[in-house]
Design a protein around this motif. Structure first.
Motif, PDB file in Angstrom:
ATOM      1  N   TYR A 121      -3.506   3.290   6.196  1.00 22.53           N
ATOM      2  CA  TYR A 121      -2.197   3.936   6.054  1.00 22.53           C
ATOM      3  C   TYR A 121      -2.071   5.146   6.975  1.00 22.53           C
ATOM      4  O   TYR A 121      -3.061   5.692   7.463  1.00 22.53           O
ATOM      5  CB  TYR A 121      -1.939   4.344   4.598  1.00 22.53           C
ATOM      6  N   ASP A 122      -0.817   5.544   7.195  1.00 22.51           N
ATOM      7  CA  ASP A 122      -0.502   6.786   7.907  1.00 22.51           C
ATOM      8  C   ASP A 122       0.669   7.440   7.166  1.00 22.51           C
ATOM      9  O   ASP A 122       0.738   7.369   5.946  1.00 22.51           O
ATOM     10  CB  ASP A 122      -0.237   6.540   9.399  1.00 22.51           C
ATOM     11  N   ASP A 123       1.611   8.041   7.898  1.00 21.61           N
ATOM     12  CA  ASP A 123       2.773   8.654   7.245  1.00 21.61           C
ATOM     13  C   ASP A 123       3.903   7.662   7.010  1.00 21.61           C
ATOM     14  O   ASP A 123       4.955   8.029   6.499  1.00 21.61           O
ATOM     15  CB  ASP A 123       3.290   9.831   8.082  1.00 21.61           C
ATOM     16  N   ILE A 125       2.666  -0.566   4.204  1.00 24.36           N
ATOM     17  CA  ILE A 125       4.018  -0.316   4.705  1.00 24.36           C
ATOM     18  C   ILE A 125       4.433   1.139   4.466  1.00 24.36           C
ATOM     19  O   ILE A 125       4.958   1.806   5.361  1.00 24.36           O
ATOM     20  CB  ILE A 125       5.031  -1.265   4.032  1.00 24.36           C
ATOM     21  N   GLU A 126       4.176   1.608   3.255  1.00 22.07           N
ATOM     22  CA  GLU A 126       4.606   2.957   2.907  1.00 22.07           C
ATOM     23  C   GLU A 126       3.641   4.008   3.455  1.00 22.07           C
ATOM     24  O   GLU A 126       2.468   3.740   3.691  1.00 22.07           O
ATOM     25  CB  GLU A 126       4.696   3.106   1.386  1.00 22.07           C
ATOM     26  N   GLY A 127       4.160   5.220   3.620  1.00 21.87           N
ATOM     27  CA  GLY A 127       3.319   6.332   4.051  1.00 21.87           C
ATOM     28  C   GLY A 127       2.641   7.021   2.881  1.00 21.87           C
ATOM     29  O   GLY A 127       2.837   6.662   1.711  1.00 21.87           O
ATOM     30  N   PHE A 128       1.838   8.030   3.192  1.00 24.19           N
ATOM     31  CA  PHE A 128       1.021   8.682   2.173  1.00 24.19           C
ATOM     32  C   PHE A 128       1.841   9.226   1.016  1.00 24.19           C
ATOM     33  O   PHE A 128       1.459   9.075  -0.143  1.00 24.19           O
ATOM     34  CB  PHE A 128       0.186   9.806   2.794  1.00 24.19           C
ATOM     35  N   GLU A 129       2.967   9.873   1.298  1.00 25.16           N
ATOM     36  CA  GLU A 129       3.749  10.477   0.220  1.00 25.16           C
ATOM     37  C   GLU A 129       4.224   9.417  -0.769  1.00 25.16           C
ATOM     38  O   GLU A 129       4.192   9.622  -1.982  1.00 25.16           O
ATOM     39  CB  GLU A 129       4.923  11.267   0.789  1.00 25.16           C
ATOM     40  N   ALA A 130       4.670   8.272  -0.246  1.00 25.46           N
ATOM     41  CA  ALA A 130       5.116   7.184  -1.130  1.00 25.46           C
ATOM     42  C   ALA A 130       3.938   6.581  -1.884  1.00 25.46           C
ATOM     43  O   ALA A 130       4.082   6.178  -3.050  1.00 25.46           O
ATOM     44  CB  ALA A 130       5.833   6.107  -0.321  1.00 25.46           C
ATOM     45  N   ILE A 131       2.793   6.520  -1.258  1.00 26.97           N
ATOM     46  CA  ILE A 131       1.588   6.017  -1.926  1.00 26.97           C
ATOM     47  C   ILE A 131       1.248   6.930  -3.099  1.00 26.97           C
ATOM     48  O   ILE A 131       0.932   6.471  -4.208  1.00 26.97           O
ATOM     49  CB  ILE A 131       0.412   5.935  -0.928  1.00 26.97           C
ATOM     50  N   GLU A 169      -7.260  16.631   4.806  1.00 29.27           N
ATOM     51  CA  GLU A 169      -8.082  17.588   4.066  1.00 29.27           C
ATOM     52  C   GLU A 169      -7.333  18.206   2.899  1.00 29.27           C
ATOM     53  O   GLU A 169      -7.953  18.675   1.938  1.00 29.27           O
ATOM     54  CB  GLU A 169      -8.602  18.668   5.016  1.00 29.27           C
ATOM     55  N   SER A 170      -6.002  18.193   2.971  1.00 34.30           N
ATOM     56  CA  SER A 170      -5.217  18.751   1.865  1.00 34.30           C
ATOM     57  C   SER A 170      -4.932  17.715   0.779  1.00 34.30           C
ATOM     58  O   SER A 170      -4.470  18.063  -0.312  1.00 34.30           O
ATOM     59  CB  SER A 170      -3.901  19.329   2.385  1.00 34.30           C
ATOM     60  N   GLY A 171      -5.209  16.451   1.070  1.00 33.45           N
ATOM     61  CA  GLY A 171      -5.017  15.402   0.075  1.00 33.45           C
ATOM     62  C   GLY A 171      -4.905  14.035   0.694  1.00 33.45           C
ATOM     63  O   GLY A 171      -4.225  13.867   1.712  1.00 33.45           O
ATOM     64  N   HIS A 172      -5.585  13.052   0.091  1.00 29.93           N
ATOM     65  CA  HIS A 172      -5.587  11.681   0.604  1.00 29.93           C
ATOM     66  C   HIS A 172      -5.878  10.722  -0.547  1.00 29.93           C
ATOM     67  O   HIS A 172      -6.249  11.144  -1.645  1.00 29.93           O
ATOM     68  CB  HIS A 172      -6.645  11.518   1.706  1.00 29.93           C
TER      69      HIS A 172
END
Length: 273
Positions: free
Chosen positions: A88-90, A115-121, A36-39
């Protein structure tokens, strides 16, 4: 089965349907709060407890959701059977793999684990927002692949020598040997099982795509054999299933109920070292 994992570097955002599966086994609200804070823009959220499991059932700690519930999930997500789907996940977590396996089971063969998590995406520059998408409801009909699903009966037959499948336990070596059991009431393993700790699949917090993982897995089980993977509740076995598939194992099943389901039946035999 072919390619399972995909890097954000190789993804054109608009070519894929996106599914966010971030979750925490310690805090069930954490994943949806992150979403909910960002995707990723247009990504829908699938919750491990309420979408990818049916916690009202007794077959282990994360029982398989009923097919009718999964069909409704696919349809409200707006999926078509041939869609390219990025889950994706973390990063380095089992939740995207759980969703990916369910998609594979339902016949969505163009689904992949990022492969990468949300922050890397996000850092890679893909569009991110906090808007809740409203996909058009579909009428998709799954093409269930029962050959990748292992019900309890199949595992019982495997233990009794009636199948050629090899059981592979994805838990830590200590839990596998029965030295410690922090979650389930009975320590030990399903009789005859081999062990490959799913944590060995990772490097620097992400799933390791190096040849070293394939070599390590092949020291435990031959790629020509049929393998049935399990863990404690069926969640962390999913990335082991996915990595086996990525590395050329073609006959793999997932015992979703896993060890927590196995010991739920009175008199079920377990082994310890």
């Amino acid at each position: 089965m072919g390619k399972v994992f995909i890097s954000v570097k190789d993804i054109n955002h608009t070519d894929y349907r996106w599914i966010d599966t971030r979750f925490s086994l310690q805090d069930a609200k954490e994943g949806i709060q992150k979403y909910e804070s960002g995707h990723v823009s247009e990504a829908v959220y699938w919750n491990l407890d309420t979408d990818l499991s049916d916690l009202t059932k007794k077959e282990g700690r994360h029982p398989m959701a009923e097919k009718d519930s999964l069909i409704e999930l696919f349809r409200k997500t707006g999926l078509s059977i041939n869609d390219k789907i990025a889950v994706y996940d973390d990063g380095g977590s089992p939740f995207a793999a759980r969703a990916w396996w369910i998609l594979q089971y339902a016949g969505f063969k163009n689904s992949y684990i990022v492969i990468e998590g949300f922050e890397a995406i996000k850092e890679a520059g893909l569009s991110v927002d906090a808007n809740t998408p409203n996909p058009k409801h579909s009428l998709v009909s799954p093409l269930w692949d029962e050959m990748i699903y292992a019900p309890r009966q199949f595992v019982e037959e495997t233990v009794s020598g009636k199948t050629e499948s090899i059981l592979l336990d994805a838990r830590s070596a200590e839990r596998y040997r029965g030295e410690t059991e922090p979650i389930d009431p009975i320590a030990g393993r399903i009789p005859g099982a081999f062990n490959f700790d799913w944590e060995q699949l990772k490097k620097d917090g992400l799933f390791n795509m190096d040849e070293s993982v394939k070599v390590a897995m092949e020291t435990v089980v031959d790629p020509s054999k049929e393998v049935t993977v399990y863990c404690g509740s069926g969640v962390t076995a999913a990335p082991l299933y996915a990595m086996l598939a990525e590395n050329g194992y073609e006959n793999i099943r997932l015992y979703v109920g896993s060890y927590s389901d196995w010991i739920s039946k009175e008199g079920a035999k377990v082994e310890k070292d």
